[in-house]
Design an enzyme around this catalytic site. Structure first.
Site, PDB file in Angstrom:
ATOM      1  N   ASN A  48       3.169  -2.029 -34.518  1.00 53.90           N
ATOM      2  CA  ASN A  48       3.875  -3.111 -33.836  1.00 53.90           C
ATOM      3  C   ASN A  48       3.840  -4.325 -34.757  1.00 53.90           C
ATOM      4  O   ASN A  48       2.818  -5.000 -34.875  1.00 53.90           O
ATOM      5  CB  ASN A  48       3.192  -3.394 -32.498  1.00 53.90           C
ATOM      6  CG  ASN A  48       3.854  -4.534 -31.752  1.00 53.90           C
ATOM      7  OD1 ASN A  48       4.761  -5.195 -32.274  1.00 53.90           O
ATOM      8  ND2 ASN A  48       3.404  -4.789 -30.535  1.00 53.90           N
ATOM      9  N   LYS A  90       0.191   1.732 -25.283  1.00 54.17           N
ATOM     10  CA  LYS A  90       0.202   0.279 -25.362  1.00 54.17           C
ATOM     11  C   LYS A  90      -0.297  -0.106 -26.754  1.00 54.17           C
ATOM     12  O   LYS A  90      -1.120   0.608 -27.336  1.00 54.17           O
ATOM     13  CB  LYS A  90      -0.751  -0.252 -24.276  1.00 54.17           C
ATOM     14  CG  LYS A  90      -0.953  -1.732 -24.262  1.00 54.17           C
ATOM     15  CD  LYS A  90      -0.342  -2.346 -23.010  1.00 54.17           C
ATOM     16  CE  LYS A  90      -0.167  -3.859 -23.182  1.00 54.17           C
ATOM     17  NZ  LYS A  90       1.161  -4.217 -23.682  1.00 54.17           N
ATOM     18  N   SER A  91       0.157  -1.207 -27.297  1.00 56.52           N
ATOM     19  CA  SER A  91      -0.331  -1.623 -28.613  1.00 56.52           C
ATOM     20  C   SER A  91      -1.791  -2.026 -28.509  1.00 56.52           C
ATOM     21  O   SER A  91      -2.146  -2.886 -27.696  1.00 56.52           O
ATOM     22  CB  SER A  91       0.498  -2.802 -29.139  1.00 56.52           C
ATOM     23  OG  SER A  91       1.819  -2.386 -29.414  1.00 56.52           O
ATOM     24  N   LEU A 113      -0.237  -9.137 -25.151  1.00 54.17           N
ATOM     25  CA  LEU A 113      -0.917  -7.975 -25.745  1.00 54.17           C
ATOM     26  C   LEU A 113      -2.290  -7.675 -25.125  1.00 54.17           C
ATOM     27  O   LEU A 113      -3.272  -7.474 -25.845  1.00 54.17           O
ATOM     28  CB  LEU A 113      -1.051  -8.172 -27.262  1.00 54.17           C
ATOM     29  CG  LEU A 113       0.240  -8.046 -28.060  1.00 54.17           C
ATOM     30  CD1 LEU A 113       0.049  -8.583 -29.478  1.00 54.17           C
ATOM     31  CD2 LEU A 113       0.741  -6.608 -28.110  1.00 54.17           C
ATOM     32  N   THR A 155      11.362  -6.516 -28.349  1.00 54.14           N
ATOM     33  CA  THR A 155      12.081  -7.455 -27.483  1.00 54.14           C
ATOM     34  C   THR A 155      12.687  -8.627 -28.272  1.00 54.14           C
ATOM     35  O   THR A 155      12.268  -8.922 -29.382  1.00 54.14           O
ATOM     36  CB  THR A 155      11.130  -8.029 -26.415  1.00 54.14           C
ATOM     37  OG1 THR A 155       9.999  -8.603 -27.071  1.00 54.14           O
ATOM     38  CG2 THR A 155      10.656  -6.938 -25.473  1.00 54.14           C
ATOM     39  N   GLY A 194      15.682  -0.124 -26.520  1.00 56.09           N
ATOM     40  CA  GLY A 194      16.303  -1.351 -26.030  1.00 56.09           C
ATOM     41  C   GLY A 194      17.343  -1.051 -24.978  1.00 56.09           C
ATOM     42  O   GLY A 194      18.474  -0.706 -25.301  1.00 56.09           O
ATOM     43  N   ILE A 208      14.598  -1.483 -31.196  1.00 52.86           N
ATOM     44  CA  ILE A 208      14.074  -2.800 -31.494  1.00 52.86           C
ATOM     45  C   ILE A 208      12.950  -3.178 -30.516  1.00 52.86           C
ATOM     46  O   ILE A 208      12.881  -2.638 -29.417  1.00 52.86           O
ATOM     47  CB  ILE A 208      15.182  -3.886 -31.373  1.00 52.86           C
ATOM     48  CG1 ILE A 208      15.829  -3.843 -29.995  1.00 52.86           C
ATOM     49  CG2 ILE A 208      16.221  -3.695 -32.458  1.00 52.86           C
ATOM     50  CD1 ILE A 208      16.869  -4.921 -29.716  1.00 52.86           C
ATOM     51  N   CYS A 231       3.746  -9.256 -34.269  1.00 52.32           N
ATOM     52  CA  CYS A 231       2.653 -10.152 -33.891  1.00 52.32           C
ATOM     53  C   CYS A 231       2.540 -11.243 -34.935  1.00 52.32           C
ATOM     54  O   CYS A 231       3.091 -11.159 -36.021  1.00 52.32           O
ATOM     55  CB  CYS A 231       1.345  -9.417 -33.759  1.00 52.32           C
ATOM     56  SG  CYS A 231       1.461  -7.688 -34.085  1.00 52.32           S
TER      57      CYS A 231
END
Ligand code: FAD
Ligand code: FAD
Ligand code: FMN
Ligand code: FMN
Ligand code: FES
Ligand code: FES
Lengths: 302, 258, 302, 258
Positions: free
Chosen positions: C125, C45-46, C73, C191, C241, C189, C128
Site C-alpha cells: 500500500n 487489511k494493510s 489505517l 481511493t 475502484g 487504484i 501512506c
C-alpha cells in the site's frame, strides 16, 4: 435579509453562483439566457486562436452521478468570437472570457483580445496539452503556469483567474505559482481524468477514448481541493465540481470558495439551477444567521 | 437521464435511394417528434428522429456523410448505441391536423400521425425533389385518409413545393394545427404561410448536436437548446427566433448562413 | 462453458474477483467468510509494524455513489496479525498480505513477515505518508516506489503487487518504476482524495477532515488509469475502484486488468457481490463467445 | 443506504446517575433493536441503540468515556449527526415474550416491548448493580403487566442477577421467545439458561463499530458483522460463535478477552 452579493477579486457579483466554462456559453444568445436565468456571472466556452471542430461523437457519456466528456475544445476561434462578445454586452451580469493556449504568448494574445471585446475578467484554462512536453497538461507544472500567468498579467489589465486541474499531486504548488505570478483568483476544479467502456462494443465510448469526469461524482474531490487551497493561498478561490443545489454551494463556500461555478448541473437540473441554488442559500443563511456570503467563506476551517 | 444502451439491428429496409430504415428493440417510451443520439462505433454519434415508435423502434437515415453512410451499411445483427429519447416532441391538440413533411422530415412526422390513430383527423402532405426520393408514402396512407404529394420536378403528384400545397389546404379547409419537418428554408416559409392563415404550427428543427442533453450548447438557436427545449417549437417561439431560417452553427460554433 | 480461472503473475485464481484491502479483512474469520462468499482471492487489511487505533469517528461518510473514508489505517500490527494469518490458512483461496510502511526497510520487514505467515503474495500500500517529505504519499514518487519494490523484492520470494494511488499526474512513471524494480503486478487504484462538509455543523465530517473517495463515483477514474497503464507496462494490472457488478468487472478487464478487486461493493451490495459478479460475467462470456477471461484482457485497446 | 442527517436535540432527560436520554426529530422508520451511529462533532461517532422509536426518536446514553460524556452534556437546541437506523433488529414471533435487560441494555429492549403493544404478552426483567442504576422502570411498566427487578446488592427488587430471574421464570412459565441485551457475560449465561430450558432467544451484541455499514470489518465476531448482520442474533447463530462471551476486538482489531 441576508445578501448574496459578493466581490471576487475586483468583480462585484449579485450572487456567487457562476456558469462554468464549456456549458451553454459558446454564443451570445446562450450566455445571456444563462445570465437571465439567475447566474451571478457567466464564463464563456474556452476560446483558442483558431476555430476547432472538436472530436467526433460520442463526446459525452451520461452516468448516474455525472458526465464524462471529451468535446475536444470546439470553439469558433478568437476572431469569430468577437461578434458573440459584442452581442453578449447586453448580459445583466459580468461575462468572463475563458481562453486556452499552448504557450504563454498564445494565452496573452487571447487575453488581450478578450479585454478588447469587453470581458470582465479572463479565466485561463490550464488543462490543455503542454506543447513542450508529452501531451501533459500545462496545469501540472508550476513553472509553466507561472509563466502563463505572468505573461497574461502584463498583457492585460483584467482580473486573471487561473483554472486548475485536479489531476496532479502538485495542485498546491501550482496555486502558489498563480498567486506569486499575480493571478487574481484560482478556479478549482476542472474535470477529473476518466473513461467509460462499452462491454458489448468492446471499446471506450468516447471517440477520444479518455475524457473528463464532472458532476456530483467529483464534488468530494473539488471540495477537498478548495479546502486545501484555502489553507495555502490568499487569493480568492472559485469552487467548481458537482454543484447542483444550495447545499453543495454552501459546502464549497465553507471550504473556502468565494464563489462557485455550475457546469453539469445545467444539464442535470436545468437552467433553473441558478435560481434554485440562490433561493436555497438565502434561506439557509437566514436560518443560520449569516448576513453575507463572505461570513461563510472558509468557516469549515475554524 | 437517459444512458447509453447497446441495441442489435433487427431489420434493415431500403426506403428510397440513399435512405434506409433500421429497426431495433428498445422498450423506452418515446413521444412522436423525439429523437435518439445514435452511436455508430468508430465513426460518430448523431441525432436521428424516432421514425417508428413501438417497442421495435426505428430510425430512417438519409446518407449525407460518414456517419449516415456507415449506418446505411449496417446489417441485421449489427450493433449500435442509442441514447434518448431526447427533446420535447409534438404536442398534438384536439381537432384536425395537417402534417407537412419534406425529405426525411417525414420520419419524425409519421409517428405523430400514427399516434393520433384516426385517419380521418390527419391530412398528410409530402414533398420531395423528385419521385424517386419520395419517402414513406404507403405508411402515411395507413394513418391518413388524405395524403397528397408534391415534387419539385412534377415527376409525381403536384408540381411545386410542399409549402405551396399547405397554403392551398389552409385556404380551403380548417385545421387546428400544422406539424412540419424538413429543410429549414421550407420550415420558415411554412411558418409564414401558417401565420398568414392564422393557423398554429409546430415545426421540428435541426441543429448541430453533440451532447443531446442540454449541456454543451452546440445546438442553440437564439439561446434556446434545440436538443432539450426543442426540437419542436411553436409558432410563437419560432417568431421570436432571429436565427430561425437565416443562420445556424457549424461544429466549431461559428454562425453560418442557411 | 466459459472459464473464470485466471493467472495473475504466478497466482492461479478460481476467478478474477478479489476482495480489496481494508474491507472485512482484519480477522481470519472475516477473510474466510469473504473467501467462502465466492471471492477469487482475499487481500488483508494493510498491516503496519505497530498496532494502530486509527482516527476517531466519523471515519466514514456515505454518499449516493460511494463512500469517503479516513479510517487512519487501524490494524493490530504485524506481530498480532500472525494469529489471524495462521487461522486464515483454512481459506479456500489465496490470502494476499497488504502492508504499509514509511520506508523501504519497513516494507521489506513486513513483507518477510507476511511470507513467514504463509501469505500467497504481498500487496504494497503505497498511499501512506512519505516519511522524508511533507506527508506526501510515497506513491507519487517513482524513485521512492522503486526503492520500496526493490527492497521487498530482495527480502522475500512472494509475488509483489504494488498498489498505486491515482492522486498524481505521474501514475505512469510510478508504474514503470514498479515494473523496472521487479514488481509482479500493479494494483490500481487506491481511493481518490476527497472531503465531505456538513453545512449545519460547519466543519468537515471526517475527524481527519480529508479522506479517500471509493465506490461507483471513482469507477471512471480507475478505468482510465487501468486503460492507460495497459499501454505503458507489461506486468499484470489488477483493477480496483467502484466494481460492483459484472459489467464493471468486464469493463476493467477489457481496459487491461487481469483481475479486479471489490471494496465498497461489499458494503453497498453485500457479500453476495462476488458470486453475483462471477455469475453475470460467465453469462456475458458465453453470450459473447469468450472462452477465458484472458481473451478479454485489454480488448478495448484493439 | 442511510446518509448522515443533522438533528437538533429537543429534550434531555436524566434517567439515572450518568445515564441521559436525548430526543430528536427523525422521520426514518426503524425496527426495535436497531441502532444509530451518532456523530458528536469534534469528538467521535459511536453506535447507540434507538431507545424511543417514534418520529421523536431517542437514545439513552451511559457515560463511559469521551463521546458518551460529551453527549450527556448536550442541551436542548444542540445538534448532533445521525446515520442509520442500522442493523437487523428483533424479529418478534407470535406468543409470549420475556424481555431481560441489564444496564443500558433496556434502552434497545423497550422499543420491542412497546412495539408489541400488548402489556399482557410481555414480561420484563430488569437487572442493575444497585437501585440508583436502575433504568427506565416506569416506561417498562407501561408496556408490560409484569415487570420484575433484580439488583446485585439487593437494594431494590430481588437480590441477584437478571439471569437468575430469567431462569426462575422459564421454569415456572411458558415463553415463546426471550429477548436480551446487556453485558456480554450476562448474555452468554442467558443463552445457556435459555438453551437448558429449550426456549429460543434473540440477544443484542455490542462490538467496536466504526463504519456501521458492513464495510470496515471492525465489528466482526467470527466473521459475522454485528453492525449489519446483527446486532441481534438468534440462539442458533450465537451457539456457533466461538468469540461470543469470550473475546472481542479493540480499536486496532486486536483480540481481547472479555
Ligand atoms: C433532431 C434531429 C433529428 C434528425 N433526424 C434525422 C432523421 O430522422 N434522418 C436523417 O437522415 N437525418 C436526421 N437528422 C440529421 C442527421 O443528424 C445528419 O444528417 C447527420 O448528423 C449527418 O452526419 P454525417 O456524419 O453522415 O454527415 P456529415 O458529413 O458529418 O455532415 C453532413 C451535415 O449533417 C449535419 N450534421 C452533421 N453532424 C451533425 C450532428 N451531430 N447534429 C446535427 N447535424 C449534424 C450538418 O449540417 C452537416 O453539414 C436529424 C438531425 C437532428 C438535429
Ligand atoms: C450496537 C450498539 C448499541 C449500543 N447502544 C448503546 C446505548 O443504547 N447506550 C449506551 O450508553 N451505549 C451503547 N452502546 C455502547 C456505546 O457505543 C459505547 O459506550 C461508546 O461508544 C463509548 O464511547 P466513549 O467515547 O464514551 O468511550 P471510550 O472511552 O471511547 O470507550 C469506552 C468503551 O466503550 C466501547 N466503545 C468505544 N467506542 C466504541 C465504538 N465506536 N463502538 C462500540 N463500542 C465502543 C469500548 O468497549 C470502549 O472500551 C452501544 C454499542 C453498540 C455496538
Ligand atoms: C460538456 C463540458 C464541457 C466543458 N468545457 C470546458 C471548457 O471549454 N473549458 C473549461 O475550462 N472547462 C470546461 N469544462 C469543465 C467545467 O467548466 C467544470 O470545471 C467541470 O465540469 C466541473 O464542474 P461541474 O461538475 O459543475 O460540471 C467542461 C465541462 C463539461 C461537462
Ligand atoms: C473503509 C475502507 C478502508 C480501506 N482501507 C484500505 C487499506 O487499509 N489499504 C489499502 O490499500 N486500501 C484500502 N482501501 C482502499 C480499497 O482497497 C480500494 O482501493 C478503494 O476503496 C477503491 O475500491 P472500491 O471502490 O471497490 O472501494 C480502503 C477502502 C475503504 C472503503
Ligand atoms: S446538443 Fe448539447 S446542448 Fe444541445
Ligand atoms: S462497523 Fe464497520 S463493518 Fe461493522
Amino acid at each position: 435579509m441576508s445578501s448574496l452579493e459578493v466581490i471576487v477579486g475586483s468583480l462585484a457579483l449579485r450572487n456567487p453562483i457562476m456558469l462554468a466554462s464549456g456549458v451553454m456559453d459558446e454564443t451570445a444568445g446562450s450566455l445571456i439566457r444563462v445570465a437571465r436565468s439567475g447566474a451571478g456571472a457567466v464564463v464563456t466556452k474556452s476560446i483558442g486562436s483558431e476555430p476547432r471542430k472538436g472530436y467526433p461523437g460520442p463526446t459525452l457519456v451520461e452516468l448516474d452521478d455525472g458526465y464524462i466528456n471529451a468535446m475536444g475544445l470546439p470553439n469558433p476561434g478568437i476572431e469569430a468570437f468577437a461578434a458573440e462578445m459584442h452581442d453578449a454586452r447586453s448580459s445583466p451580469v459580468p461575462v468572463i472570457g475563458s481562453i486556452f493556449g499552448s504557450s504563454p504568448k498564445e494565452f496573452s494574445f487571447l487575453a488581450s483580445k478578450m479585454q478588447d471585446y469587453g470581458a470582465a475578467a479572463v479565466e485561463l484554462n490550464l488543462s490543455c496539452p503542454h506543447a513542450k512536453g508529452y501531451g501533459m497538461e500545462i496545469g501540472v507544472d508550476p513553472e509553466m503556469v507561472s509563466a502563463v500567468v505572468k505573461e497574461v498579467r502584463s498583457a492585460c489589465s483584467l482580473p486573471v483567474f487561473a483554472k486548475l486541474t485536479p489531476n496532479t499531486h502538485r495542485l498546491m504548488d501550482v496555486a502558489k505559482a498563480v498567486e506569486a505570478a499575480g493571478g487574481d483568483a484560482v478556479v478549482a476544479i476542472n474535470t477529473v481524468k476518466a473513461m467509460a467502456i462499452s462491454a458489448e462494443i468492446r471499446r471506450p465510448i468516447l471517440s477520444n477514448k479518455g475524457g473528463g469526469l464532472s458532476g456530483p461524482a467529483i464534488k468530494p474531490i473539488g471540495l477537498r481541493c478548495v479546502y486545501d487551497l484555502h489553507a495555502e493561498v490568499n487569493i480568492p478561490i472559485i469552487g467548481v465540481g458537482g454543484v447542483e443545489n444550495w447545499r453543495d454551494a454552501v459546502e464549497y463556500i465553507m471550504a473556502g470558495a468565494s464563489a462557485v461555478q455550475v457546469g453539469s448541473g445545467v444539464g442535470r437540473v436545468g437552467l433553473e439551477v441558478f435560481e434554485s441554488i440562490c433561493t436555497g442559500m438565502r434561506a439557509f443563511m437566514e436560518r443560520e444567521g449569516f448576513a453575507t456570503v463572505s461570513q461563510m467563506v472558509g468557516v469549515a476551517h475554524e | 437521464m437517459s444512458k447509453l444502451r447497446i441495441v442489435t439491428i433487427t431489420s434493415v429496409t431500403k426506403e428510397a435511394a440513399g435512405v434506409t430504415t433500421l429497426r431495433f428493440h428498445d422498450e423506452t417510451e418515446a413521444r412522436p417528434g423525439q429523437f435518439y443520439m445514435i452511436w455508430m462505433p468508430n465513426v460518430d454519434d448523431i441525432p436521428m428522429s424516432i421514425s417508428y415508435n413501438t417497442v421495435e423502434k426505428g430510425i430512417t437515415v438519409k446518407e449525407v456523410g460518414d456517419a449516415t453512410r456507415a449506418l446505411c451499411k449496417l446489417k441485421v445483427q449489427d450493433r449500435i448505441g442509442v441514447r434518448g429519447p431526447f427533446g420535447n416532441g409534438f404536442k398534438i391538440p384536439k381537432g384536425k391536423v395537417l402534417i407537412a413533411g419534406g425529405g426525411t422530415g417525414m420520419a419524425s412526422l409519421l409517428p405523430a400521425a400514427e399516434g393520433i390513430g384516426d385517419p380521418g383527423r390527419v391530412d398528410v402532405l409530402i414533398g420531395a425533389k423528385t419521385a424517386s426520393e419520395l419517402l414513406l408514402l404507403e405508411r402515411a396512407r395507413r394513418s391518413s385518409n388524405e395524403v397528397h404529394i408534391s415534387t419539385d420536378d412534377g415527376s409525381m403528384g403536384k408540381k411545386g413545393t410542399v409549402v405551396e400545397m399547405v397554403q392551398k389546404h389552409l385556404e380551403s379547409k380548417r385545421y387546428d394545427i400544422v406539424l412540419g419537418c424538413g429543410p429549414e428554408r421550407m420550415l420558415s416559409s411554412l411558418l409564414k404561410v401558417c401565420d398568414k392563415a392564422s393557423v398554429e404550427c409546430q415545426l421540428s428543427l435541426e441543429r448541430y448536436m453533440k451532447c443531446g442533453v442540454g449541456l454543451c450548447g452546440s445546438c442553440v438557436i437564439d439561446g434556446v437548446r434545440v436538443c432539450t427545449e426543442g426540437p419542436v417549437f411553436s409558432s410563437a417561439e419560432l417568431r421570436k427566433m432571429k436565427e430561425f431560417g437565416s443562420s445556424k452553427r457549424d461544429e466549431c460554433g461559428c454562425a453560418v448562413k442557411l
